[in-house]
Design an enzyme around this catalytic site. Structure first.
Site, PDB file in Angstrom:
ATOM      1  N   ASP A  26     -18.241 -10.634  54.457  1.00  0.00           N
ATOM      2  CA  ASP A  26     -17.588  -9.464  55.017  1.00  0.00           C
ATOM      3  C   ASP A  26     -16.625  -9.910  56.119  1.00  0.00           C
ATOM      4  OD1 ASP A  26     -20.906  -8.686  55.961  1.00  0.00           O
ATOM      5  OD2 ASP A  26     -19.544  -9.992  57.051  1.00  0.00           O
ATOM      6  N   ASP A  41     -14.985  -9.276  59.861  1.00  0.00           N
ATOM      7  CA  ASP A  41     -15.131  -8.640  61.168  1.00  0.00           C
ATOM      8  C   ASP A  41     -13.846  -8.805  61.955  1.00  0.00           C
ATOM      9  OD1 ASP A  41     -17.747  -7.993  60.580  1.00  0.00           O
ATOM     10  OD2 ASP A  41     -18.568  -9.800  61.493  1.00  0.00           O
ATOM     11  N   ASP A  86     -22.668 -17.767  69.222  1.00  0.00           N
ATOM     12  CA  ASP A  86     -23.712 -18.790  69.147  1.00  0.00           C
ATOM     13  C   ASP A  86     -23.182 -20.201  68.878  1.00  0.00           C
ATOM     14  OD1 ASP A  86     -23.002 -17.945  66.596  1.00  0.00           O
ATOM     15  OD2 ASP A  86     -25.049 -17.478  65.946  1.00  0.00           O
TER      16      ASP A  86
HETATM   17  P1  ATP Z   1     -23.025 -14.341  57.727  1.00  0.00           P
HETATM   18  O1  ATP Z   1     -22.103 -14.912  56.727  1.00  0.00           O
HETATM   19  O2  ATP Z   1     -24.452 -14.746  57.535  1.00  0.00           O
HETATM   20  O3  ATP Z   1     -22.885 -12.847  57.948  1.00  0.00           O
HETATM   21  P2  ATP Z   1     -21.922 -14.488  60.346  1.00  0.00           P
HETATM   22  O4  ATP Z   1     -21.399 -15.646  61.134  1.00  0.00           O
HETATM   23  O5  ATP Z   1     -20.956 -13.402  59.994  1.00  0.00           O
HETATM   24  O6  ATP Z   1     -22.621 -15.077  59.072  1.00  0.00           O
HETATM   25  P3  ATP Z   1     -23.481 -12.452  61.602  1.00  0.00           P
HETATM   26  O7  ATP Z   1     -24.954 -12.430  61.818  1.00  0.00           O
HETATM   27  O8  ATP Z   1     -22.877 -11.475  60.675  1.00  0.00           O
HETATM   28  O9  ATP Z   1     -23.136 -13.934  61.159  1.00  0.00           O
HETATM   29  O10 ATP Z   1     -22.822 -12.341  63.032  1.00  0.00           O
HETATM   30  C1  ATP Z   1     -21.421 -12.229  63.222  1.00  0.00           C
HETATM   31  C2  ATP Z   1     -20.963 -13.078  64.407  1.00  0.00           C
HETATM   32  O11 ATP Z   1     -21.618 -12.634  65.611  1.00  0.00           O
HETATM   33  C3  ATP Z   1     -21.315 -14.549  64.299  1.00  0.00           C
HETATM   34  O12 ATP Z   1     -20.321 -15.254  63.578  1.00  0.00           O
HETATM   35  C4  ATP Z   1     -21.395 -14.981  65.728  1.00  0.00           C
HETATM   36  O13 ATP Z   1     -20.117 -15.231  66.260  1.00  0.00           O
HETATM   37  C5  ATP Z   1     -21.943 -13.751  66.429  1.00  0.00           C
HETATM   38  N1  ATP Z   1     -23.410 -13.804  66.552  1.00  0.00           N
HETATM   39  C6  ATP Z   1     -24.320 -13.378  65.636  1.00  0.00           C
HETATM   40  N2  ATP Z   1     -25.574 -13.589  66.073  1.00  0.00           N
HETATM   41  C7  ATP Z   1     -25.467 -14.142  67.285  1.00  0.00           C
HETATM   42  C8  ATP Z   1     -26.415 -14.600  68.275  1.00  0.00           C
HETATM   43  N3  ATP Z   1     -27.708 -14.510  68.035  1.00  0.00           N
HETATM   44  N4  ATP Z   1     -25.924 -15.118  69.418  1.00  0.00           N
HETATM   45  C9  ATP Z   1     -24.596 -15.190  69.654  1.00  0.00           C
HETATM   46  N5  ATP Z   1     -23.673 -14.802  68.769  1.00  0.00           N
HETATM   47  C10 ATP Z   1     -24.076 -14.290  67.609  1.00  0.00           C
HETATM   48 MG    MG Z   2     -21.457 -11.533  59.010  1.00  0.00          MG
END
Ligand code: ATP
Ligand code: MG
Length: 445
Positions: free
Chosen positions: A75, A77, A164
């Site tokens: 997705d 963001d 993170d």
């Molecule tokens: P995925 O493909 O699994 O969705 P993602 O990187 O998009 O991976 P998400 O859980 O959707 O992960 O979170 C979106 C963004 O928010 C991450 O890329 C990161 O920058 C931030 N984020 C998510 N969880 C945390 C956390 N626990 N601490 C700090 N930043 C976080």
């Molecule tokens: Mg995500």
């Protein structure tokens, strides 16, 4: 490797930025033209409309990382300087979610959601810098730095710094085809390594769920983990027990989904995170129990199925993970169902595993033997039960794990399933609308 002529230091201070609250960091800018056909057209629309109204707007996080790694993002963001209210005024199809930190969800056809978040900063840093009283971020003792709130608007550099891992903190400027990098994430993408932003000891203590997230990214994207980060994961693994349990469970399921369950579980075991999150399974693997090999084979088989695009339910994934220990306790029990429930009950309590999932796991486990023989007649009552699809998926995992190329019972039961119309058409897992971010930031401990 990166061509240094592609790179320039730039203050990138947009004209419409709100006044800085402290010294701003300069990002490194990397020119990178990402083909537009790899980017969701609705995400492009959202970014362009925000920019047209003089807001900063970038793609951010997982989608930028995945694009740079040549993967298809799940997705998209968007991070923006616009406040949630301003975002809402620009989009009719917009819903504001979250109580503590308000986010805009722009809704499109087919349940698609583009999440638009205003740049925000780490609340602790905000308090230090500005004396903001955001309520208690620290728990009782001074050592407790678990993040409990995350609701202060900020600047792009602060927004990058609160994330993170470096690979998750890159912004992509669509109009200029530039990656805006405040944290050295581009180098880490190119070296294919997971590294925390800042001191890993602090970042994992702030939010131990990041330990599982590091494992997820390393496994799913086939990346290495920086050695200091890996050490910190091992050192702080026990702190996973302090994390909010629903987040923990959700992160475990994410590890099992998406086709990297085997590597994720192996990394959890190696780092010791498994003995904190699922001590029942860790003990079983540590003892090198006769079924241990089957656990790994089951996970591999589940990965194969999921990589082919099929979705396995949470109950099936859980049954694959714990199937061997469960089989062992059920084997000699007078009441196998009760024995299975007995082993799962601590998990229901510790991880708040939904009872519905527990019941499904039990039901699916109990009919495995029956599925070894083809059904008699055209369809049977078993095939019309609501747990049948899960039970049969679990059986298929077992067949594949055993390396059986064609299993006549499996084929016959699949046919029976078609006749009863209980076959779940494989749907991609829809993006959750709401709740996720709030849970992520509200680590109640
Ligand atoms: P995925 O493909 O699994 O969705 P993602 O990187 O998009 O991976 P998400 O859980 O959707 O992960 O979170 C979106 C963004 O928010 C991450 O890329 C990161 O920058 C931030 N984020 C998510 N969880 C945390 C956390 N626990 N601490 C700090 N930043 C976080
Ligand atoms: Mg995500």
């Amino acid at each position: 490797m990166m061509n240094s002529s592609d790179e320039q230091r730039s203050p990138l201070k947009p004209e419409h930025s709100t006044p800085a609250t402290g010294p701003r960091l300069d990002p490194t800018i990397h020119r990178r033209a990402i083909a537009l056909d790899r980017i969701d057209p609705d995400a492009v629309k959202v970014v362009r409309r925000l920019m047209k109204h003089d807001h900063q707007a970038y793609l951010v996080g997982g989608c930028v990382r995945d694009l740079l790694l040549d993967r298809r993002p799940k997705d998209f963001d968007v991070a923006t300087s616009a406040r949630p209210g301003e975002v809402r005024s620009l989009f009719r199809n917009c819903r504001i979610i979250g109580r503590r930190f308000r986010l805009a969800h722009i809704l499109f056809a087919d349940r698609k959601v583009i999440e638009v978040a205003t740049f925000r900063k780490d609340p602790d840093e905000a308090r230090e810098r500005e004396g903001v009283d955001g309520g208690p971020a620290l728990g009782g003792d001074d050592d407790d730095i678990l993040i409990r709130m995350d609701n202060v608007f900020g600047e792009p550099d602060e927004d990058a710094a609160r994330r993170d891992f470096t690979i998750n903190a890159l912004f992509y400027d669509l109009e200029r085809s530039e990656i805006i990098d405040y944290v050295g994430g581009m180098t880490d993408v190119e070296r294919r390594v997971v590294r925390t932003i800042g001191d890993p000891d602090i970042r994992f203590r702030e939010d131990p769920v990041r330990i599982l997230r590091a494992i997820k990214f390393a496994s799913r994207l086939d990346l290495g983990i920086d050695p200091d980060v890996l050490d910190a994961m091992v050192v702080h693994r026990e702190e996973l027990a302090r994390a909010a349990r629903p987040r923990l469970l959700e992160e475990v399921f994410r590890l099992l989904r998406g086709g990297a369950a085997h590597r994720s579980t192996w990394l959890m075991w190696e780092t010791g995170a498994l003995s904190v999150v699922l001590p029942e399974l860790a003990a079983f693997l540590d003892d090198d129990a006769p079924g241990a090999r089957a656990v790994w084979q089951g996970l591999q088989a589940a990965d194969e199925i999921q990589r082919s695009g099929r979705v396995l339910s949470d109950a099936v994934l859980f049954a694959v993970l714990l199937g061997e220990p469960l089989r062992e306790v059920a084997q000699d029990a007078d009441d196998p169902g009760a024995a299975i429930d007995g082993l799962l009950q601590p998990l229901v309590e510790r991880l708040v595993l939904p009872r519905k999932v527990r019941d499904r796991v039990r039901q699916a486990m109990l009919v495995q033997r029956k599925l070894q023989t083809p059904p008699r007649g055209r369809a049977t009552s078993l095939a019309s039960r609501d747990f049948f699809a899960d039970a049969l998926d679990l059986y298929e995992v077992g067949v594949r794990a055993a390396g059986v190329a064609a299993d006549s019972a499996l084929e016959a039961w699949r046919a029976a399933q078609q006749l009863t119309g209980t076959a779940d058409s494989p749907r991609p897992r829809a993006r959750r609308r709401g709740g996720r971010r709030r849970r992520r930031v509200a680590a109640e401990g």
